[in-house]
Write a protein that holds these residues in place. Structure first.
Motif, PDB file in Angstrom:
ATOM      1  N   ILE A  56      -1.667 -12.544  10.006  1.00 58.87           N
ATOM      2  CA  ILE A  56      -2.317 -11.665   8.947  1.00 58.87           C
ATOM      3  C   ILE A  56      -1.263 -11.632   7.765  1.00 58.87           C
ATOM      4  O   ILE A  56      -1.856 -11.480   6.681  1.00 58.87           O
ATOM      5  CB  ILE A  56      -1.839 -10.336   9.770  1.00 58.87           C
ATOM      6  N   LEU A  57      -0.191 -11.700   7.986  1.00 63.27           N
ATOM      7  CA  LEU A  57       0.767 -11.824   6.860  1.00 63.27           C
ATOM      8  C   LEU A  57       0.938 -13.026   6.013  1.00 63.27           C
ATOM      9  O   LEU A  57       1.443 -13.081   4.859  1.00 63.27           O
ATOM     10  CB  LEU A  57       2.168 -11.489   7.248  1.00 63.27           C
ATOM     11  N   GLU A  58       0.258 -13.788   6.339  1.00 68.29           N
ATOM     12  CA  GLU A  58      -0.148 -15.035   5.494  1.00 68.29           C
ATOM     13  C   GLU A  58      -1.019 -14.839   4.589  1.00 68.29           C
ATOM     14  O   GLU A  58      -1.073 -15.247   3.263  1.00 68.29           O
ATOM     15  CB  GLU A  58      -0.777 -16.352   6.260  1.00 68.29           C
ATOM     16  N   SER A  59      -2.077 -14.025   4.778  1.00 64.20           N
ATOM     17  CA  SER A  59      -3.115 -13.510   4.014  1.00 64.20           C
ATOM     18  C   SER A  59      -3.094 -12.047   3.457  1.00 64.20           C
ATOM     19  O   SER A  59      -3.584 -11.746   2.351  1.00 64.20           O
ATOM     20  CB  SER A  59      -4.404 -13.725   4.432  1.00 64.20           C
ATOM     21  N   HIS A  60      -2.213 -11.246   3.947  1.00 66.49           N
ATOM     22  CA  HIS A  60      -2.180  -9.897   3.369  1.00 66.49           C
ATOM     23  C   HIS A  60      -0.537  -9.597   3.083  1.00 66.49           C
ATOM     24  O   HIS A  60       0.363 -10.143   3.548  1.00 66.49           O
ATOM     25  CB  HIS A  60      -2.277  -8.923   4.592  1.00 66.49           C
ATOM     26  N   SER A  61      -0.355  -8.915   2.139  1.00 65.40           N
ATOM     27  CA  SER A  61       1.081  -8.469   1.793  1.00 65.40           C
ATOM     28  C   SER A  61       1.146  -7.442   2.972  1.00 65.40           C
ATOM     29  O   SER A  61       0.524  -6.780   3.540  1.00 65.40           O
ATOM     30  CB  SER A  61       1.122  -7.681   0.461  1.00 65.40           C
ATOM     31  N   ALA A  62       2.622  -6.938   2.925  1.00 66.63           N
ATOM     32  CA  ALA A  62       3.047  -5.846   3.814  1.00 66.63           C
ATOM     33  C   ALA A  62       2.068  -4.320   3.493  1.00 66.63           C
ATOM     34  O   ALA A  62       1.948  -3.755   4.350  1.00 66.63           O
ATOM     35  CB  ALA A  62       4.264  -5.538   3.815  1.00 66.63           C
ATOM     36  N   GLU A  63       1.849  -4.271   2.208  1.00 65.51           N
ATOM     37  CA  GLU A  63       1.326  -3.076   1.736  1.00 65.51           C
ATOM     38  C   GLU A  63      -0.168  -3.085   2.156  1.00 65.51           C
ATOM     39  O   GLU A  63      -0.715  -2.139   2.732  1.00 65.51           O
ATOM     40  CB  GLU A  63       1.415  -2.969   0.277  1.00 65.51           C
ATOM     41  N   GLU A  64      -0.665  -4.357   1.839  1.00 64.77           N
ATOM     42  CA  GLU A  64      -2.215  -4.779   2.514  1.00 64.77           C
ATOM     43  C   GLU A  64      -2.396  -4.162   3.822  1.00 64.77           C
ATOM     44  O   GLU A  64      -3.404  -3.684   4.446  1.00 64.77           O
ATOM     45  CB  GLU A  64      -2.549  -5.932   2.059  1.00 64.77           C
ATOM     46  N   LEU A  65      -1.342  -4.700   4.629  1.00 67.97           N
ATOM     47  CA  LEU A  65      -1.481  -4.546   6.214  1.00 67.97           C
ATOM     48  C   LEU A  65      -1.134  -3.005   6.483  1.00 67.97           C
ATOM     49  O   LEU A  65      -2.167  -2.647   7.206  1.00 67.97           O
ATOM     50  CB  LEU A  65      -0.389  -5.391   6.939  1.00 67.97           C
ATOM     51  N   TRP A  66      -0.216  -2.390   5.828  1.00 66.51           N
ATOM     52  CA  TRP A  66      -0.187  -1.035   6.151  1.00 66.51           C
ATOM     53  C   TRP A  66      -1.592  -0.110   5.744  1.00 66.51           C
ATOM     54  O   TRP A  66      -1.956   0.378   6.681  1.00 66.51           O
ATOM     55  CB  TRP A  66       0.914  -0.708   5.279  1.00 66.51           C
ATOM     56  N   ARG A  67      -2.184  -0.573   4.687  1.00 68.65           N
ATOM     57  CA  ARG A  67      -3.352   0.367   4.317  1.00 68.65           C
ATOM     58  C   ARG A  67      -4.707  -0.182   5.006  1.00 68.65           C
ATOM     59  O   ARG A  67      -5.293   0.885   5.403  1.00 68.65           O
ATOM     60  CB  ARG A  67      -3.609   0.048   2.677  1.00 68.65           C
ATOM     61  N   GLU A  68      -4.649  -1.507   5.383  1.00 63.63           N
ATOM     62  CA  GLU A  68      -5.799  -1.619   6.373  1.00 63.63           C
ATOM     63  C   GLU A  68      -5.635  -1.264   7.572  1.00 63.63           C
ATOM     64  O   GLU A  68      -6.655  -0.678   8.253  1.00 63.63           O
ATOM     65  CB  GLU A  68      -5.988  -3.372   6.224  1.00 63.63           C
ATOM     66  N   TYR A  69      -4.721  -1.160   8.347  1.00 61.64           N
ATOM     67  CA  TYR A  69      -4.467  -0.826   9.588  1.00 61.64           C
ATOM     68  C   TYR A  69      -3.803   0.631   9.924  1.00 61.64           C
ATOM     69  O   TYR A  69      -4.422   1.135  10.940  1.00 61.64           O
ATOM     70  CB  TYR A  69      -3.533  -1.711  10.541  1.00 61.64           C
ATOM     71  N   PHE A  70      -3.202   1.014   8.833  1.00 63.91           N
ATOM     72  CA  PHE A  70      -2.717   2.473   9.248  1.00 63.91           C
ATOM     73  C   PHE A  70      -3.123   3.579   8.040  1.00 63.91           C
ATOM     74  O   PHE A  70      -2.547   4.735   8.113  1.00 63.91           O
ATOM     75  CB  PHE A  70      -1.071   2.265   9.064  1.00 63.91           C
ATOM     76  N   GLY A  71      -3.886   3.248   7.323  1.00 63.51           N
ATOM     77  CA  GLY A  71      -4.559   4.052   6.293  1.00 63.51           C
ATOM     78  C   GLY A  71      -3.452   4.666   5.171  1.00 63.51           C
ATOM     79  O   GLY A  71      -2.675   3.747   4.731  1.00 63.51           O
ATOM     80  N   ALA A  72      -3.699   5.893   4.678  1.00 59.11           N
ATOM     81  CA  ALA A  72      -2.796   6.425   3.628  1.00 59.11           C
ATOM     82  C   ALA A  72      -1.523   7.021   3.711  1.00 59.11           C
ATOM     83  O   ALA A  72      -0.854   7.591   3.135  1.00 59.11           O
ATOM     84  CB  ALA A  72      -3.897   7.608   2.909  1.00 59.11           C
ATOM     85  N   ALA A  73      -0.930   6.810   5.136  1.00 55.08           N
ATOM     86  CA  ALA A  73       0.230   7.290   5.488  1.00 55.08           C
ATOM     87  C   ALA A  73       1.494   6.567   4.329  1.00 55.08           C
ATOM     88  O   ALA A  73       1.261   5.566   3.950  1.00 55.08           O
ATOM     89  CB  ALA A  73       0.743   6.701   6.645  1.00 55.08           C
ATOM     90  N   GLN A  74       2.195   7.648   3.865  1.00 50.90           N
ATOM     91  CA  GLN A  74       3.221   7.190   2.747  1.00 50.90           C
ATOM     92  C   GLN A  74       4.108   6.464   3.629  1.00 50.90           C
ATOM     93  O   GLN A  74       4.636   6.547   4.674  1.00 50.90           O
ATOM     94  CB  GLN A  74       3.856   8.578   2.519  1.00 50.90           C
ATOM     95  N   PHE A  75       4.729   5.415   2.627  1.00 47.55           N
ATOM     96  CA  PHE A  75       5.899   4.713   3.354  1.00 47.55           C
ATOM     97  C   PHE A  75       7.035   4.545   2.053  1.00 47.55           C
ATOM     98  O   PHE A  75       6.880   4.699   0.764  1.00 47.55           O
ATOM     99  CB  PHE A  75       5.588   3.481   3.618  1.00 47.55           C
ATOM    100  N   TYR A  76       8.078   4.250   2.296  1.00 51.97           N
ATOM    101  CA  TYR A  76       9.110   3.617   1.491  1.00 51.97           C
ATOM    102  C   TYR A  76       9.581   2.408   1.582  1.00 51.97           C
ATOM    103  O   TYR A  76       9.428   1.828   2.760  1.00 51.97           O
ATOM    104  CB  TYR A  76      10.643   4.573   1.401  1.00 51.97           C
ATOM    105  N   THR A  77      10.141   1.597   0.728  1.00 44.71           N
ATOM    106  CA  THR A  77      10.237   0.012   0.533  1.00 44.71           C
ATOM    107  C   THR A  77      11.641  -0.299   0.602  1.00 44.71           C
ATOM    108  O   THR A  77      12.494   0.309  -0.369  1.00 44.71           O
ATOM    109  CB  THR A  77       9.344  -0.576  -0.625  1.00 44.71           C
ATOM    110  N   LEU A  78      11.989  -1.115   1.268  1.00 40.35           N
ATOM    111  CA  LEU A  78      13.345  -1.952   1.450  1.00 40.35           C
ATOM    112  C   LEU A  78      13.122  -3.404   1.228  1.00 40.35           C
ATOM    113  O   LEU A  78      12.231  -3.966   1.311  1.00 40.35           O
ATOM    114  CB  LEU A  78      14.036  -1.748   2.541  1.00 40.35           C
ATOM    115  N   HIS A  79      14.201  -3.895   0.673  1.00 33.89           N
ATOM    116  CA  HIS A  79      14.051  -5.292   0.087  1.00 33.89           C
ATOM    117  C   HIS A  79      15.035  -6.377   1.015  1.00 33.89           C
ATOM    118  O   HIS A  79      15.982  -6.528   0.522  1.00 33.89           O
ATOM    119  CB  HIS A  79      14.117  -5.502  -1.242  1.00 33.89           C
ATOM    120  N   PRO A  80      14.504  -7.004   2.152  1.00 37.60           N
ATOM    121  CA  PRO A  80      15.502  -7.772   2.738  1.00 37.60           C
ATOM    122  C   PRO A  80      15.742  -9.153   1.716  1.00 37.60           C
ATOM    123  O   PRO A  80      14.925  -9.708   1.418  1.00 37.60           O
ATOM    124  CB  PRO A  80      14.964  -8.132   4.055  1.00 37.60           C
ATOM    125  N   ALA A  81      16.957  -9.758   1.958  1.00 39.82           N
ATOM    126  CA  ALA A  81      16.957 -11.017   1.539  1.00 39.82           C
ATOM    127  C   ALA A  81      18.321 -11.912   2.335  1.00 39.82           C
ATOM    128  O   ALA A  81      19.199 -11.339   2.885  1.00 39.82           O
ATOM    129  CB  ALA A  81      17.504 -10.799  -0.111  1.00 39.82           C
TER     130      ALA A  81
END
Length: 295
Positions: free
Chosen positions: A208-233
């Motif tokens: 799923i994440l090969e073809s979807h960004s994290a945001e796209e996965l979130w929106r497609e499966y969990f709708g409009a719920a709000q989120f905040y973003t962190l950046h691992p490295a």
């Protein structure tokens, strides 16, 4: 253009369930580059890095840190991963180039690589007081199930987890990440049932994440719920100055003994696969600069 890694966090089910979606392909590719990982070792270490990044995203203090050790007795050896509140992650597997045939489902045999006869241990420091240490026996060696068991038994926080790493024919990571759903205390039976029914949709989360960004996965499966973003490295905390401090603490006599026996001093950092080499002249300069340390 390479997609930047992300961990998205928010609440769903009317605030009764904590949700996180992690996209960690670049983190895994950096681990592959540093350690020369075989596909099955990349999957094992990558899943562990992903789960640990999720755990680091919930650290409360700026000085917070976390380390994970997985000892399963498999041919890949032990896995060690560390990270901090900033999601600077690092890790290694002891035998990084192990190759195994696919498992019965035709997938990378992560459980066979890690082994199942051992434990998963977490040391979490929130920056104040004594660190929390939790240890649970491995369930399958597949990593996701083992972290779910850890949360249930060591932290009494039942957590539905789907983590995955997809490796291409060229040995690079095509997709990696996970979905983490944690019912909060007092969650209704309906919310708990939703978590149990929904996590199964992410059995192939890496695809799923090969073809979807994290945001796209979130929106497609969990709708409009709000989120905040962190950046691992992937970022190791070692440096030559840090290593010099360790050597200075060994004392003049010990340092000169190593130079006499080996002709140089070599310190290896497993996390970033870097050798720090000190020649006799550099060692003498270090001794002079630090006053010789202890003897």
């Amino acid at each position: 253009m390479k997609r930047e890694d992300r961990v998205l966090r928010g609440l769903i089910c009317g605030g009764e369930v904590s949700l996180a979606v992690a996209d960690t392909a670049q983190l895994v590719n950096e681990a592959i580059r540093i350690h020369g990982l075989s596909p099955v070792c990349a999957a094992a270490l990558g899943r562990t890095l992903t789960a640990a990044a999720y755990m680091c995203s919930s650290l409360k203090e700026e000085r917070g840190a976390l380390s994970v050790t997985i000892k399963g007795g498999g041919p890949g050896g032990n896995i060690y991963v560390s990270g901090d509140k900033a999601l600077h992650m690092r890790g290694y597997i002891e035998q990084p180039q192990v190759f195994l045939p696919p498992n019965a489902r035709g997938k990378l045999d992560v459980g066979g690589c890690v082994g199942r006869d051992g434990y998963l241990s977490v040391v979490r420091e929130d920056g104040e007081g004594q660190p929390f240490v939790g240890t649970t026996e491995l369930v399958s060696g597949e990593i996701g199930e083992d972290f779910a068991a850890y949360f249930a038994y060591s932290e009494q926080l039942p957590t539905a987890i789907a983590v995955g790493v997809k490796i291409g024919t060229d040995g690079t990571c095509l997709g990696a990440g996970g979905v983490f759903m944690q019912p909060l205390p007092g969650a209704s039976d309906e919310s708990i049932r939703y978590v149990e029914e929904t996590i199964g949709r992410f059995a192939a989360v890496s695809s799923i994440l090969e073809s979807h960004s994290a945001e796209e996965l979130w929106r497609e499966y969990f709708g409009a719920a709000q989120f905040y973003t962190l950046h691992p490295a992937y970022k190791c905390s070692c440096s030559r100055n840090y290593i010099e401090g360790i050597l200075a603490g060994m004392g003049e006599a010990e340092l000169r003994s190593i130079i006499a026996e080996q002709g140089k001093i070599t310190v290896h950092c497993h996390y970033c696969n870097t050798d720090y080499i000190f020649t006799p002249a550099e060692t003498e300069e270090l001794i002079a600069r630090t006053g010789g340390g202890t003897t």
